[in-house]
Write a protein that holds these residues in place. Sequence first.
Motif, PDB file in Angstrom:
ATOM      1  N   THR A   1      -8.048  12.739   3.682  1.00 36.88           N
ATOM      2  CA  THR A   1      -7.239  12.042   2.676  1.00 36.88           C
ATOM      3  C   THR A   1      -6.325  12.875   1.821  1.00 36.88           C
ATOM      4  O   THR A   1      -4.878  12.808   2.041  1.00 36.88           O
ATOM      5  CB  THR A   1      -7.658  10.978   1.880  1.00 36.88           C
ATOM      6  OG1 THR A   1      -8.351  10.110   2.704  1.00 36.88           O
ATOM      7  CG2 THR A   1      -6.574  10.422   1.300  1.00 36.88           C
TER       8      THR A   1
ATOM      9  N   HIS B   1       1.247   5.441   0.689  1.00 38.50           N
ATOM     10  CA  HIS B   1       0.681   6.350   1.455  1.00 38.50           C
ATOM     11  C   HIS B   1       0.208   7.589   0.144  1.00 38.50           C
ATOM     12  O   HIS B   1       0.749   7.505  -0.967  1.00 38.50           O
ATOM     13  CB  HIS B   1       1.838   7.240   2.108  1.00 38.50           C
ATOM     14  CG  HIS B   1       1.130   8.247   3.206  1.00 38.50           C
ATOM     15  ND1 HIS B   1       1.193   9.601   2.728  1.00 38.50           N
ATOM     16  CD2 HIS B   1       0.719   8.257   4.430  1.00 38.50           C
ATOM     17  CE1 HIS B   1       0.682  10.055   3.531  1.00 38.50           C
ATOM     18  NE2 HIS B   1       0.395   9.582   4.862  1.00 38.50           N
ATOM     19  N   VAL B   2      -0.680   8.464   0.550  1.00 38.59           N
ATOM     20  CA  VAL B   2      -1.154   9.443  -0.339  1.00 38.59           C
ATOM     21  C   VAL B   2      -0.362  10.275  -0.745  1.00 38.59           C
ATOM     22  O   VAL B   2      -0.140  10.828  -2.003  1.00 38.59           O
ATOM     23  CB  VAL B   2      -2.523  10.062   0.022  1.00 38.59           C
ATOM     24  CG1 VAL B   2      -2.083  11.101   1.560  1.00 38.59           C
ATOM     25  CG2 VAL B   2      -3.108  10.962  -0.798  1.00 38.59           C
TER      26      VAL B   2
ATOM     27  N   THR C   1      -6.060   6.642  -3.757  1.00 34.04           N
ATOM     28  CA  THR C   1      -5.792   6.262  -2.263  1.00 34.04           C
ATOM     29  C   THR C   1      -6.896   5.343  -1.670  1.00 34.04           C
ATOM     30  O   THR C   1      -6.771   4.290  -1.322  1.00 34.04           O
ATOM     31  CB  THR C   1      -5.291   7.181  -1.302  1.00 34.04           C
ATOM     32  OG1 THR C   1      -3.915   7.798  -2.087  1.00 34.04           O
ATOM     33  CG2 THR C   1      -4.618   6.607  -0.276  1.00 34.04           C
TER      34      THR C   1
ATOM     35  N   LYS D   1       0.710  -1.259  -0.079  1.00 33.01           N
ATOM     36  CA  LYS D   1       0.038  -0.074   0.095  1.00 33.01           C
ATOM     37  C   LYS D   1       0.858   1.324   0.108  1.00 33.01           C
ATOM     38  O   LYS D   1       1.909   1.458   0.754  1.00 33.01           O
ATOM     39  CB  LYS D   1      -0.829  -0.019   1.342  1.00 33.01           C
ATOM     40  CG  LYS D   1      -1.831   1.197   1.402  1.00 33.01           C
ATOM     41  CD  LYS D   1      -2.620   1.069   2.623  1.00 33.01           C
ATOM     42  CE  LYS D   1      -3.373   2.264   2.848  1.00 33.01           C
ATOM     43  NZ  LYS D   1      -4.195   2.283   4.028  1.00 33.01           N
TER      44      LYS D   1
ATOM     45  N   ALA E   1      -6.113  11.464  -3.723  1.00 35.31           N
ATOM     46  CA  ALA E   1      -6.641  11.025  -2.330  1.00 35.31           C
ATOM     47  C   ALA E   1      -7.721  10.078  -2.830  1.00 35.31           C
ATOM     48  O   ALA E   1      -7.772   9.089  -2.010  1.00 35.31           O
ATOM     49  CB  ALA E   1      -7.289  12.479  -1.726  1.00 35.31           C
TER      50      ALA E   1
ATOM     51  N   VAL F   1       1.239   8.507  -3.816  1.00 41.89           N
ATOM     52  CA  VAL F   1       0.415   8.379  -4.885  1.00 41.89           C
ATOM     53  C   VAL F   1       0.350   9.642  -5.426  1.00 41.89           C
ATOM     54  O   VAL F   1       0.574   9.859  -6.603  1.00 41.89           O
ATOM     55  CB  VAL F   1      -0.951   8.042  -4.420  1.00 41.89           C
ATOM     56  CG1 VAL F   1      -2.108   8.211  -5.479  1.00 41.89           C
ATOM     57  CG2 VAL F   1      -1.203   6.726  -3.910  1.00 41.89           C
TER      58      VAL F   1
ATOM     59  N   TYR G   1      -6.175   1.560  -2.918  1.00 41.16           N
ATOM     60  CA  TYR G   1      -5.195   1.047  -1.962  1.00 41.16           C
ATOM     61  C   TYR G   1      -5.938   0.906  -0.375  1.00 41.16           C
ATOM     62  O   TYR G   1      -5.696  -0.289   0.245  1.00 41.16           O
ATOM     63  CB  TYR G   1      -4.131   1.848  -1.368  1.00 41.16           C
ATOM     64  CG  TYR G   1      -3.119   2.063  -2.635  1.00 41.16           C
ATOM     65  CD1 TYR G   1      -2.183   0.915  -2.668  1.00 41.16           C
ATOM     66  CD2 TYR G   1      -3.244   3.185  -3.468  1.00 41.16           C
ATOM     67  CE1 TYR G   1      -1.458   0.870  -3.814  1.00 41.16           C
ATOM     68  CE2 TYR G   1      -2.435   3.114  -4.399  1.00 41.16           C
ATOM     69  CZ  TYR G   1      -1.391   1.888  -4.619  1.00 41.16           C
ATOM     70  OH  TYR G   1      -0.468   1.968  -5.750  1.00 41.16           O
ATOM     71  N   ASP G   2      -6.943   1.529  -0.194  1.00 36.16           N
ATOM     72  CA  ASP G   2      -7.895   1.302   1.005  1.00 36.16           C
ATOM     73  C   ASP G   2      -9.097   0.583   0.760  1.00 36.16           C
ATOM     74  O   ASP G   2      -9.832   0.052   1.592  1.00 36.16           O
ATOM     75  CB  ASP G   2      -8.347   2.642   1.592  1.00 36.16           C
ATOM     76  CG  ASP G   2      -7.242   3.565   2.255  1.00 36.16           C
ATOM     77  OD1 ASP G   2      -6.038   3.216   2.248  1.00 36.16           O
ATOM     78  OD2 ASP G   2      -7.495   4.452   2.681  1.00 36.16           O
TER      79      ASP G   2
END
Length: 169
Positions: A118, A77-78, A100, A75, A97, A81, A104-105
């Motif tokens: 985010t 982090h924003v 992400t 994963k 965001a 990304v 990823y979430d």
Amino acid sequence: MTAKVRIKAGPVEFEYEGETELAVADIKDLFSHIETLFKVPVLAEGGESHAAPQAPTPLLPAPSGDTPTVVGGPKLHVNSVAQKLKAKTGSEVAVAAAATLQIYDGKQTFSRTELLDTMKKATMHYSANMSGNLTKILGSLVGSKFNQISDGVYSLTSDDYQKLVAQLA
């Protein structure tokens, strides 16, 4: 034209595919019915807590199967990304965001609040004026890169989801 809707919220699942067109009002009505199922004690204790049911983008195919997949291994982090997407403007940070949150979430949809929270975590790309301009940012993204599912609830369009998965791979 075939309409597809798949909703999974905790232990409750609903899937529809057919020739009948579904209006936004129909989808909202369906969400309200599913919400009432969370008030049934057996279903409400489903092991997961839900502030609001999560649902895939209505009337669009699931972006890549049943659930979003994490691309490129671990994963991100924003900030990472946003860096990969070369995000500089408020709209670009909002897309980072959203990516992400969805890729990823594993969220199918996100609220305005989740998006802003985010965006704020993208400390290397976020500026305070983006918060004040969020309505304008969302207005420019809805219909092009974002779908508006209901008041304050959004998702990436299927095309943009696929493009972002490829960019982040």
